[in-house]
Design an enzyme around this catalytic site. Structure first.
Site: not given
Length: 512
Positions: A93, A328
């Site tokens: 992330c 992401d």
């Protein structure tokens, strides 16, 4: 109608040890400023009225196999372009989000983990990376900007620096960001410097709250006559895969897709993976249940995409707005005998959706060239008529959207770089994996349209042919010609040490 993407006149700037995937010394960032006050907006001019608005929807851990369950996202894809070879710089992330914001590889941002001394928001802030992002680019160009949702790991709504009000990063006119809000209920948001608490009522479901804020921002911005840039960053479908209450019983009996990689280790697998035993029955059931929950949770995202587009239409700015949808990073669920997670160089983790629709974008176009998340910042800048920052590693994709072949026309990259440094072994990390054998050691990888080549810190290697082996079940690294290995290692070293669009562009064109 705004000027089309291909007619925009803004110019675009074009392992410490060879062969080893090590944690690299990050390039220097600008020195932090003692003041983090929000800037005054640029006055409206005729120029600011002629550029497209941008709506960017960024999901969390959304893998390609979830797209069939997103009818409104598929409608967006039909109306615009999709990127068949879009990859993230790091399937984790915070490193990925840092690359999106800055347009720089993890080895240059210094953000290689979600938290601690080599990752997370605090490091991003201390390195002054926030001072130069697509938000600051567009704000300086006269755009009204808004961010709603998940910013970065280690950011939380009450965070302050040197006292004062809760922190809002530079470049954003409107701000509503959460911290540990993965459950979708009972969370806090920093709303323009004031913390608001949400509860457990159905109307508090986070994705719906973000959608409502985004719709209000669109309506107000259109009425003001100022071009705007909006990012909505959902927490879904990240673990624990919490759906909106209305979707909690949807898709009964749905099970996870199972290609040839499911519960199977590749032939000649690297040491970290080779000894994995077959998935136990309880884990297979858990994977099926989890996949169904992931599908349930993304229904709120799909509804949000529909509502945002409808709001653009009602506000009279749909034809003047580019809508971008992505994630992401990806997510594996049982492929290659791995517990649900990410961080590998396999397609399930690094290859994610990128869809864009709007003025100047050919409907139904499929872009085949390798594109990375470092390309989003210069793309947004070019759309906005803003200067492209000199220190970025990516380049604008606007030239790909008219159906030409950049490989012939202007030398687009042939290879993308994937980085991974250290496993997520901190229990405080939301991506913590107790079973460390499911997390690969540090590596760097090259991915082209034809193959993926991986070098691990322990010296092991992988090479998969995408055309003959799309599920990556046969590691061909041991059979490569020595001259080919030298070419691959030199190209990988050039990419994992490059800095700036010129150097990184040349390195990305050095191998096929």
């Amino acid at each position: 109608m705004v000027t089309t993407l291909i007619r925009l006149t803004v110019a675009v700037s074009l392992l410490i040890t060879t062969g080893c995937a090590t944690v690299k010394a990050p390039a220097a960032a600008p020195s932090p400023s003692p003041s983090h006050a929000r800037e005054s907006p640029t006055p409206i001019t005729e120029t600011t009225k002629t550029r497209p608005n941008i709506v960017f929807v960024l999901t969390d851990d959304l893998s390609d196999d979830l797209l069939p369950y997103l009818p409104n996202v598929l409608a967006l894809q039909k109306d615009g372009a999709s990127f068949a070879n879009y990859t993230v710089t790091d399937s984790l992330c915070c490193p990925s989000r840092a690359s999106i914001l800055t347009g720089r590889y993890p080895h240059n941002t210094g953000i290689v983990k979600n938290n601690g001394s080599d990752g997370g928001f605090r490091l991003f802030h201390s390195r002054a990376e926030e001072k130069s992002t697509f938000a600051t680019d567009l704000h300086a160009a006269g755009y009204r900007t808004a961010f709603y949702g998940k910013y970065m790991n280690e950011y939380f709504p009450r965070i302050t620096f040197g006292g004062g009000t809760p922190y809002v990063p530079p470049g954003w006119d409107e701000w509503a960001a959460g911290g540990d809000a993965y459950d979708g209920f009972n969370y806090e948001l920093n709303e323009n410097g004031k913390v608001r608490t949400y509860g457990s009522r159905p109307q508090d479901y986070l994705t719906d709250v973000l959608s409502a804020k985004a719709q209000r921002f669109i309506t107000a911005s259109a009425a003001a006559g100022r071009p705007f840039m909006l990012e909505v960053a959902t927490y879904t479908p990240h673990l624990p895969y919490v759906p909106a209450p209305r979707d909690a019983h949807g898709f009964p009996g749905l099970t996870s897709p199972k290609n040839s990689a499911y519960d199977t280790v590749p032939e000649d697998a690297p040491p970290w993976l080779a000894g994995h035993p077959p998935l136990p029955t309880w884990l297979k059931k858990h994977i099926d249940d989890s996949f169904r929950k992931r599908v349930q949770s993304i229904q709120s995202v799909d509804l949000m995409v529909s509502e945002l587009r409808a709001t653009l239409t009602r506000a009279g700015v749909a034809d003047d707005t580019v809508v971008v949808f992505s994630s992401d990073n990806g997510y594996h669920m049982g492929e290659h005998r791995l517990n649900p997670g990410k961080m590998t160089a396999f397609e399930s983790d690094i290859k994610v959706p990128l869809i864009a629709a709007g003025p100047g974008i050919t409907a139904g176009l499929v872009v085949e060239e390798p594109v990375e998340n470092i390309d989003l910042r210069p793309t947004f800048a070019q759309l906005a008529g803003a200067p492209v920052a000199a220190q970025i590693d990516g380049r604008s994709v606007t030239g790909l959207l008219d159906g030409t072949t950049p490989a012939e026309a202007d030398g687009w990259r042939t290879a993308a770089l994937i980085e991974h440094s250290d496993p997520a072994t901190d229990p405080k990390d939301p991506d913590y994996n107790q079973d460390s054998e499911n997390v690969p050691p540090s590596y760097d990888a090259l991915r082209t349209r034809a193959f993926t080549y991986v070098e691990y810190v322990d010296g092991s290697r992988e090479y998969y042919d995408h055309r003959s082996d799309p599920d990556q079940m046969l590691n061909l690294a041991s059979g490569l010609d020595p001259e080919r290995v030298t070419e691959l290692r030199e190209a990988l070293h050039a990419l994992n040490t490059c800095a700036g669009a010129t150097a990184c562009g040349a390195a990305g064109r050095s191998i096929r």
